[in-house]
Design a protein around this motif. Structure first.
Motif, short mmCIF file in Angstrom:
data_model
loop_
_atom_site.label_atom_id
_atom_site.label_comp_id
_atom_site.label_asym_id
_atom_site.label_seq_id
_atom_site.Cartn_x
_atom_site.Cartn_y
_atom_site.Cartn_z
N CYS A 114 1.05 -0.96 -0.20
CA CYS A 114 -0.23 0.12 -0.07
C CYS A 114 0.78 1.16 -0.07
O CYS A 114 0.28 2.07 -1.06
N SER B 49 0.28 13.93 10.16
CA SER B 49 -0.40 13.19 9.40
C SER B 49 -2.34 13.12 10.23
O SER B 49 -3.43 13.75 9.15
N HIS C 26 -8.26 3.58 10.83
CA HIS C 26 -8.43 3.08 9.44
C HIS C 26 -10.18 3.57 9.26
O HIS C 26 -9.49 4.15 7.89
N PHE D 60 4.73 8.05 8.68
CA PHE D 60 4.47 7.19 9.98
C PHE D 60 4.31 5.82 9.46
O PHE D 60 4.74 4.59 9.77
N HIS D 61 3.41 5.31 8.39
CA HIS D 61 3.63 3.74 7.92
C HIS D 61 5.02 3.17 7.73
O HIS D 61 5.13 1.98 8.07
N ARG E 187 -10.60 17.74 3.37
CA ARG E 187 -10.88 16.87 4.05
C ARG E 187 -12.46 16.99 5.43
O ARG E 187 -12.83 17.72 5.37
N ARG F 53 1.98 4.08 -3.68
CA ARG F 53 1.30 5.68 -2.30
C ARG F 53 2.47 6.96 -2.61
O ARG F 53 2.56 7.97 -2.80
#
Ligand code: HEM
Lengths: 554, 378
Positions: free
Chosen positions: A115, A484, B335, A193-194, A513, A119
């Protein structure tokens, strides 16, 4: 009217999150493979895997684990003979290294890689491209304002461009409108972060592959050097075994223990400090002073030395029948309770001969740092952990200790198979000694003198690489999260168009958002500032009808 | 070796008395809130609240000097199809005035608050807030004297932890009120939570004031435990908001289906007076999102401390494990908020689950599971 879903899909485009797909596209195995991969790297599956991961972590907190306390596992198994084999099969005593737990987190990390890497590229693409051009119909955007001005439309667009630039937007002017975007740190933070989760995982993995940990009990005034023969126990790993031990050593000069002397928690520990002098490398002569406390390990030669436990070592001298000194020195006794009631054994290996026969002596018993007046009610237990009124309580054995058999022996246990207990008047011979007192052993075996006591401290010597990687990962993760979650990525467009009446229509619109409440205020600020260059015409017609009219045309 | 002086028994005793006094005041405040709700149910609900009346005045004021001023009205389309407008006016010599006003909007759907239009109810509510503030002062005194009696941070065992945690909750609530946020409706649930927490603390968890065992001698105690306390209070607040979101959402659905009462037979007038479901939803998301990085930090700080105390930063000790489980559930919730088809109620259920894990980590693990975090003192 713009519908809710329209707005949401618009807003969703501010994240490069993967979009959901319903069924396999394409034909045959390759199509299915591709579909499976897309599923695995979708948000929905990430969600499910995260959910599974937390569920899977639960049993390990409720069932004893080998990695923490193997002894507790044994006790538990003995108490539950029925289910133990099933639990064993399911690896429930080793949850965090079990096949199923590993499967979940490995899948999660594969999903994460699948993922995050695309990205990242996509995001790099976003950074290199210009912010997306203004939509034709700005009234459809979630926040919108408009006014008329006498200023020329080119000048207004240029002013808007300059202002957005000043506000830190990436902006570009084309097709009679300014397109601008800001808040890329959100995406950067999210990716950081990921990605840092991988650093954490790498730190974990390295630590478990290249760590080693040894335990050592050291009596005051004695030394330790970090070699295989001196360690009491050792757990290594793939890449760190006994042959890899780093060269260093230390001498325990003294140990300080302080306890609460009053109040309901009297006897609980207040301070433990081990005072040592240590050396590293081959230079054993150069000694450095250091203190080790609970919570304050000492870093020596790439290792950390932790203070784990402490206790007493009674100093005892044994003389044989001929009056020769056959045993002398401190022997560590192990604490059994909070008041340091300690048990231990003395093994006199080199007693010599008695009545022409090779003989050994063994003693076992208690060391009580603060002995009670009498044992009648309590038995041999200590009343306080500090050595206020120390006493040594011993029984004696003679015969063969079994130490010459070559088999490893527990130094804290007496193997009485080939020993006979010494007796006095038909009862087991037993002595209660205060420091300085001597005990004449029955049957002419000689004497035992309780000289005093020393303290001992036990240490864990831990070699754990990978900590700094994990720490960097953790810090990056937190910083990434802050970016984030707190930065809003948003787009702003300004379009100034010349109207048929010679006036200019200025439209400003923004998109963020749905969680962002501030985009409206930010847009209002931008618009008010823009009125410096594009002052609103006073008899401004309401922009509301215009908006409705445009909407209904669709 | 005389350590008797290291605990000041008078201060410790004072701390206990203050805790009981604070509890008594909180209980009275809770009753005042109950009166507020009861009186409020009698008044007509449709009347505008004080804040909204104030808003109207502000709108008028802002529109007054508009001539010559810079003024922009931004139209905001909200997710449910309504629109709001936000007007910003800037005068050359004065600061900017911002006014939000709604028409057919979420803001309008936010109820008038517990007191409704009843003046008696409003008075009861005001009394409740004053009492809560008084209780907080006594409570803060109790935590402070407890710390002073042993000259250390007052969170060395579960009793102290609970007192500090309850205080964090009250202070957060009063802080929001002081910042002029319309959250008086939070008063009743917060006080109930605080009284329960303190009740449990003084009965089951009570430990005499004492010095710490060496394993807790660390400045990480101040860092790790205080952030954990803060996270707990905030998660609690988010939990209340989530429950109210689910309740209000259910109420809205029932009304849409033609029923006249709220979920579980609760009277409709309670729900009418509360803010809109979307407001609750946003509030719980915001709190959780703010707390999540701090919770992450708390776990990392704990790991660093564990490394210093035991040699390994992560050993899957039950406390560590449940912190991890809680963390992953909150990550799950975040999430879910970003995944199509999972927003709204489904995400809210995940938030409840995450909070349940937090609670279990706090009470369950400390009391029922033995691990290295055996500071509970119970
Ligand atoms: C290893 C376990 C994972 C953890 C602990 C984790 C944690 C988080 C957290 C806390 C957030 C919230 C930040 C935010 O809302 O912006 C987040 C966002 C996100 N995660 Fe993960 N995540 C994990 C795995 C994954 C995987 C496997 C994927 C890919 C499918 C993924 C994709 C995303 C995306 C796209 C967002 C951003 C959503 C948005 O734009 O708001 N994550 N993640």
């Amino acid at each position: 009217m713009s519908t809710q879903t329209d707005l949401e899909t618009d807003a969703e485009r501010l994240s490069s999150a993967p979009t959901e797909q319903d069924g396999p596209s394409g034909i045959g195995a390759l199509g299915w493979l591709r579909w499976t991969w897309r599923q695995l790297t979708s948000m929905r599956v990430a969600l499910i895997l995260l959910f599974l991961l937390s569920l899977a972590a639960i049993p390990g907190s409720l069932i004893p684990q080998n990695s923490q306390n193997a002894f507790k596992v044994q006790t538990w198994k003995a108490a539950h003979p029925g289910v133990s084999p099933v639990y064993e099969k399911l690896q429930l005593f080793d949850v965090y290294s079990s096949a199923w737990f590993s499967a979940i987190y490995i899948l999660l990390f594969v999903s994460l890689a699948g993922c995050i890497i695309p990205r990242t590229w996509q995001f790099v693409g976003v950074l290199r491209a210009k912010p997306p051009a203004a939509p034709k119909n700005l009234t459809r955007m979630p926040v919108y304002a408009a006014w008329h001005t006498e200023a020329g439309h080119k000048a207004v667009n240029a002013a808007a461009y300059a202002q957005l630039k000043r506000r830190g937007f990436r902006a570009h002017l084309s097709g009679g409108a300014v397109a601008a975007e800001k808040g890329y740190l959100r995406e950067v933070g999210n990716l950081a972060f990921h990605l840092s989760l991988f650093a954490l995982l790498a730190g974990f993995a390295w630590a478990s592959l290249a760590s080693g940990e040894g335990g050592k009990l050291v009596i005051e005034k004695q030394g330790y050097s970090n070699t295989a023969t001196q360690l009491d126990d050792f757990t290594g790993s793939q890449f760190y075994g006994l042959e890899d031990l780093d060269p260093f050593g230390f001498k325990l000069d003294g140990f300080t223990a302080r306890y609460a002397t009053s109040g309901p928690q009297a006897g609980s520990a207040r301070q433990f400090t081990a005072h040592i002098r240590y050396w590293t490398g081959s230079d054993t002569g150069k000694l450095t002073k250091g203190d080790i406390e609970v919570n304050h390990p000492l870093e020596i030669g790439g290792n950390k030395v932790f203070l784990i436990g402490h206790g007493y070592a009674p100093v005892v001298t044994v003389k044989n029948a001929k009056g020769e000194k056959v045993y002398s020195g401190p022997t560590a006794f192990l604490p059994q309770d909070g008041n340091l009631t300690s048990t231990g054994v003395l093994k006199v290996n080199d007693y010599g001969e008695k009545d022409g026969k090779k003989t050994q002596l063994g003693f076992n018993g208690y060391f009580l740092p603060t002995a009670p007046e009498s044992f009648e009610k309590t038995g041999p237990v200590s009343l306080f952990p500090d050595a206020a009124d120390p006493m040594l309580v011993l029984t004696a054995y003679a015969g063969d200790l079994g130490t010459d058999s070559g088999l490893p022996q527990n130094v804290y246990q007496l193997d009485t198979k080939h020993l006979t207990q010494l007796t006095q008047d038909g009862n087991p011979a037993r002595a209660r000694l205060k420091p300085g007192q001597a005990w004449t052993l029955p049957d002419g075996y000689g004497t035992l003198t309780f000289e005093g006591y020393q303290q001992w401290a036990s240490f864990t010597v831990s070699h754990r690489p990978g900590n700094s990687i994990a720490l960097i990962g953790a810090v990056a993760a937190i910083l990434g999260l802050i970016g984030s979650l707190f930065v809003q990525r948003r787009r702003v467009w300004v379009r100034a168009t010349a109207g048929p009446d010679g006036r200019t229509l200025v439209e400003v619109a923004g998109l963020a958002r749905s969680e962002s409440a501030r985009i409206a205020e930010e847009l209002a600020e931008i618009a008010v500032d823009l009125q410096d260059d594009a002052p609103a015409v006073d008899d401004e017609p309401s922009d509301e009808p215009a908006r409705t009219a445009q909407d209904s045309k669709e | 070796m005389n350590l008797a002086s290291s605990v000041d028994p008078q201060l410790a005793d004072l701390s206990n008395k203050l805790i009981y006094s604070a509890m008594a005041v909180y209980v009275i405040a809770m009753f005042a809130h109950i009166f507020e709700w009861t009186f409020g149910s009698k008044g007509a609900v449709a009347v505008r609240s004080v804040e909204q009346a104030g808003l109207a005045a502000a709108v008028a004021a802002a529109q007054g000097p508009a001539k010559g001023a810079k003024k922009v009205t931004v139209t905001v389309a909200s997710a449910d199809g309504g629109t709001t407008t936000l007007t910003r006016t800037a005068l050359a010599d004065a600061g900017a005035t911002v006014v939000t006003s709604g028409r057919d909007t979420v803001a309008d759907l936010d109820g008038p608050g517990a007191a409704g239009s009843s003046e008696k109810g409003d008075l009861a509510g005001r009394i409740a807030v004053s009492l809560a503030a008084l209780g907080a002062v006594l409570h803060a005194g109790a935590v402070l004297t407890r710390g002073l009696s042993v000259v250390r941070w007052p969170w060395g065992n579960m009793y102290e932890f609970s007192c500090a945690f309850a205080l964090a909750m009250v202070v957060a609530y009063l802080g929001l009120l002081a910042a002029k946020k319309p959250v008086r409706w939070l008063g009743l649930p917060v006080l109930v939570a605080v009284i329960l927490t303190l009740g449990l603390a003084v009965t089951v968890l009570y430990t005499e004031s004492e010095q710490l065992v060496p394993a807790l001698h660390s400045y990480w105690l101040a860092i790790h435990v205080s952030t954990a306390i803060f996270c707990g209070g905030a998660f609690y607040a988010a939990f209340i908001a989530t429950v109210l979101y689910l309740g209000k959402d259910t109420y809205d659905r029932r009304i849409a289906a033609g029923r006249t009462s709220g979920p579980l037979g609760t009277p409709a007038s309670i729900w009418q007076r509360l803010p809109a479901a979307a407001t609750f939803d946003k509030l719980s998301y915001r709190i959780n999102a703010i707390v999540f990085p701090l919770w992450t930090f708390t776990i990392v700080a704990g790991a660093i401390w564990a490394e210093a105390a035991w040699g390994k930063y992560w050993e899957w000790d039950p406390k560590e494990t449940w912190s991890f489980i809680t963390w992953v559930f909150y990550a799950c919730y975040l999430h879910a908020r970003a995944t199509a088809g999972w927003k709204g109620r489904k995400a809210a259920y995940l938030a409840l689950l995450a909070f349940a894990c937090w609670l279990f980590n706090y009470y369950g693990v400390n009391i029922f599971v033995t691990g290295k975090h055996s500071y509970a003192g119970v």
